[in-house]
Design an enzyme around this catalytic site. Structure first.
Site, PDB file in Angstrom:
ATOM      1  N   GLU A 104     -11.997  -9.381  -0.760  1.00 37.47           N
ATOM      2  CA  GLU A 104     -11.152 -10.526  -1.116  1.00 37.47           C
ATOM      3  C   GLU A 104     -11.551 -11.769  -0.350  1.00 37.47           C
ATOM      4  O   GLU A 104     -12.061 -11.677   0.762  1.00 37.47           O
ATOM      5  CB  GLU A 104      -9.680 -10.238  -0.752  1.00 37.47           C
ATOM      6  CG  GLU A 104      -9.007  -9.298  -1.694  1.00 37.47           C
ATOM      7  CD  GLU A 104      -7.548  -9.090  -1.338  1.00 37.47           C
ATOM      8  OE1 GLU A 104      -7.060  -9.724  -0.379  1.00 37.47           O
ATOM      9  OE2 GLU A 104      -6.914  -8.282  -2.027  1.00 37.47           O
TER      10      GLU A 104
ATOM     11  N   ARG B  88       9.938   1.651  -1.244  1.00 39.87           N
ATOM     12  CA  ARG B  88      10.943   2.310  -0.391  1.00 39.87           C
ATOM     13  C   ARG B  88      11.865   1.236   0.168  1.00 39.87           C
ATOM     14  O   ARG B  88      11.607   0.052   0.030  1.00 39.87           O
ATOM     15  CB  ARG B  88      10.229   3.006   0.784  1.00 39.87           C
ATOM     16  CG  ARG B  88       9.429   2.022   1.616  1.00 39.87           C
ATOM     17  CD  ARG B  88       8.952   2.552   2.947  1.00 39.87           C
ATOM     18  NE  ARG B  88       8.464   1.475   3.769  1.00 39.87           N
ATOM     19  CZ  ARG B  88       7.239   0.982   3.767  1.00 39.87           C
ATOM     20  NH1 ARG B  88       6.317   1.490   2.943  1.00 39.87           N
ATOM     21  NH2 ARG B  88       6.897  -0.009   4.561  1.00 39.87           N
TER      22      ARG B  88
END
Ligand code: MV4
Length: 678
Positions: free
Chosen positions: A200, A292
């Site tokens: 990236e 989560r």
């Protein structure tokens, strides 16, 4: 309706979930390992079931066994907390197969976000902005390198399976590419068992801003605004806050909408977090989605007034979301500081030990302490060294920050080294007060932050002297041998004492004289240390020293440390408004000296594995030369030469396991040679 909930976790998050379950009248079942038989989460639950030995893989990670426990105990839902089984798709599936509600997203959503490269494909297709980069399947070095060269440096290599910065390397120029790729792949392989890489564009000053999302099973989704988690050290978050300072309404709603889009793209249900990098110009890019409830969810609870665990339970049993987007709003500002058993001044390495003193600040509407430990508990090698989360709320950032500093000052822990004083310093650190937050914050300011290492202040000196005087007096009274102590009472001067202290490596001497003995329980003392002197009066009240120094009254909590039985000296710690201060009362010399200097050998900072040697036996090296790499807690640590010298012998070969504290090699410092020659 959920009537009985098993919490497949431990520590503060298990306690957190149990609290909300209780509030809703849900019966709770805790599970515990050998290390946790007497833990707080076990005490809080209605039932508690032993699930195995201390290492998590033998207890908290035993998915099938935990499901068996749930079945035998008539549980209708399992809350996985965070960590352990929370993002384990197989576990979520197994719950469903056994007709137990998994309080979390569908297994398919966990799976979709499990691989970074797959996640990026999904988000790209859904129109969620991504950092420019390569996330293809062709993993040949030539292709990866071409992607980097075409993009222009700096680039960031990321393990596709990664998380927590493992398997991640910055590359600043073409020449460094190959080494960085090798290192990133090696780390990925050791952490995740595979080494698929992404390349990236490297953003040099981004902020980590994440959005809390919630979806129900009826197609509704909302975002509960953002948290700024930029203040991190090696991907361990240190302080989180909500809302993100300087956030505009426009960026907030764009980011919120993008997060909902991300969640909908994977048919998300429940609590999730979409992490973004926010660049200086206001553009933001999807990083990853955590499927989560997160450690830092309390700051969101504080600014929204919602109980996110309650939302999770409602969604899990099929209800619609408790609120719509329009009904949600931000009130005030919240911070969360993570209190760890670690030594910030020794590279933030985790420490273990017994929480001999554990005294949190008073909990109020504005100050919340989420913890799973009690005084006397061990911080062991088996689990995360987080002791507690301290969460505070204020009308605005400045007020909340001041309150955080105050609450940290009132948090007293002894027995293990903690980061409390470091956190307190952060609250007073101007770049932090000005909210100059980027993910490089700690590294950028590391020198200034390390200079905060607490030392004593002159105002601490009379406190230390008086504590020693009073402790000795108390002990002598108990032994009914007044003034016969090992303290340096001058034989012919009944009312004066000479006391020596050691703080770190410094030795201080106090001359203490009673100036007014007319009040025998509380004589007035003159205490002189070097050029300073004070008039002091004090008593011990429980674990506090009530002391008046030059007419100013202070109440100072203290603890006496357990020292080795063979030790004559007493070790104390005092908790002053300036921080925690440990010192030793040095008894008069009996003529023995055990000040044997260590040979310049090097020790393992913690349990781990030797990765590689970076030089050969017999090499002559200069100070700071990297000598070997060891891996511990899935991170690589390089051991450097402490001075100029010779690498005489390696005691461990690559691949070998070493215990924390073990001597890794024989290193002969140049000074030793010289000493030998002269
Ligand atoms: C980045 C980045 C800069 N540019 N990606 C670190 C953890 C991982 N999940 C993503 N991370 C980063 N990705 C690009 N293209 C900087 C980081 C980063 C970071 C991100 C969030 C929080 C703390 C961080 C600390 C260092 C680097």
């Amino acid at each position: 309706m959920i009537k009985k909930l098993l919490i497949a976790n431990r520590g503060e998050i298990a306690c957190r979930v149990i609290s909300t379950a209780k509030k809703r009248g849900i019966k709770t079942v805790a599970v515990f390992s050998d290390a946790d038989r007497n833990a707080l989460h076990v005490a809080m639950a209605d039932e508690a079931v032993y699930i195995g030995e201390a290492p998590a893989k033998d207890s908290y990670l035993r998915a099938e066994h935990i499901i068996d426990v749930a079945k035998t105990h008539g549980v209708d839902a399992i809350h996985p907390g965070y960590g352990f089984l929370s993002e384990n798709a197989a576990f979520a599936n197994a719950c469903e197969a056994n007709h137990i509600i998994f309080v979390g997203p569908p297994a398919s959503a966990i799976e979709a976000m499990g691989s970074k490269s797959a996640a990026k494909h999904i988000m790209e297709n859904a129109g969620v902005p991504l950092v420019p980069g390569y996330h293809g399947d062709d993993q040949s070095t030539a292709i990866l390198k071409k992607a980097a060269d075409d993009m222009g440096y700096p680039v960031l290599l990321k393990a596709a399976a990664g998380g927590g910065g493992k398997g991640m390397r910055q590359v600043w120029n073409e020449a460094d590419f190959q080494n960085a790729l090798d290192a990133a792949k090696r780390e990925s392989l050791s952490s995740f068992g595979e080494d698929h890489m992404l390349v990236e564009k490297y953003l040099t000053k981004p902020r980590h801003v994440e959005i809390q999302v919630f979806c129900d099973k009826h197609g509704n989704g909302v975002y509960l605004f953002e948290r700024d988690c930029s203040v991190q050290r090696r991907h361990q978050k240190i302080i989180e806050e909500a809302p993100a300072p300087g956030m505009t309404q426009a960026i907030r709603s764009q980011m919120g909408e993008a997060a909902i889009k991300a969640a909908k793209a994977i048919d998300y249900v429940g609590a999730g977090t979409v992490e973004f990098l926010l660049d200086e110009d206001g553009s933001f890019y999807f990083m990853e989605m955590n499927t989560r409830l997160q450690v830092e969810h309390p700051v969101t609870e504080m600014i929204t007034g919602e109980d996110l665990v309650e939302w999770q339970l409602k969604v899990a049993q099929g209800e619609t979301l408790p609120k719509t987007q329009d009904q949600l709003e931000i009130r005030g500002h919240a911070f969360e500081a993570r209190i760890y058993a670690e030594d910030p001044y020794n590279d933030f390495l985790p420490v273990t030990g017994t929480l001999n003193t554990l005294s949190p600040p008073q909990s109020t509407e504005l100050v919340r302490v989420d913890t799973g430990v009690l005084e006397g508990d061990e911080v062991s090698i088996y689990y995360d060294p987080m002791i507690a989360k301290l969460i505070v709320w204020g009308d605005d950032r400045e007020l909340a920050l001041q309150r955080l500093g105050q609450a940290l000052e009132q948090y007293h822990i002894d027995g293990v080294t903690t980061n409390i004083d470091f956190l307190a310093y952060l609250t007073r650190f101007e770049p932090f007060q000005r909210a100059e937050l980027t993910t490089t914050f700690v590294d950028k300011h590391i020198d200034a932050l390390m200079a905060s290492k607490p030392s004593y202040h002159q105002d601490d000196l009379p406190l230390m002297a008086m504590l020693v005087l009073l402790r000795n007096q108390a002990q002598n009274n108990a032994a009914s041998a007044p003034w016969q102590s090992a303290i340096g009472w001058r034989s012919n001067l009944r009312y004066s004492a000479h006391i020596e202290f050691a703080i770190d490596d410094e030795l201080l001497e106090a001359e203490c004289t009673i100036t007014d003995a007319s009040a025998p329980l509380s004589p007035h003392w003159s205490i002189k240390i070097g050029e300073y002197s004070w008039l002091v009066e004090g008593q011990l009240v429980g674990n506090e020293l009530h002391i008046t120094v030059n007419d100013v009254l202070q109440k100072i909590r203290f603890a006496e440390r357990k020292s080795e039985a063979s030790e004559r000296n007493s070790h104390y710690v005092i908790f002053t408004p300036r921080g925690t201060l440990a010192f030793e009362h040095v008894l008069p010399d009996l003529g023995d000296s055990n000040n044997v200097d260590s040979d310049a050998s090097l020790t393992a900072p913690m349990n781990g594995t030797i990765v590689t040697h970076l030089c050969n036996q017999g090499d002559v090296v200069t100070k700071g030369t990297p000598i070997l790499v060891m891996e511990a807690m899935k991170m690589e640590h390089t051991i450097n030469a402490p001075s100029d010298g010779t690498v005489a012998e390696f005691y461990y070969q690559p691949g070998e396991l070493v215990d924390g504290g073990a001597t890794l090699l024989d290193f002969i410092a140049d000074t030793e040679n010289k000493r030998g020659e002269s």
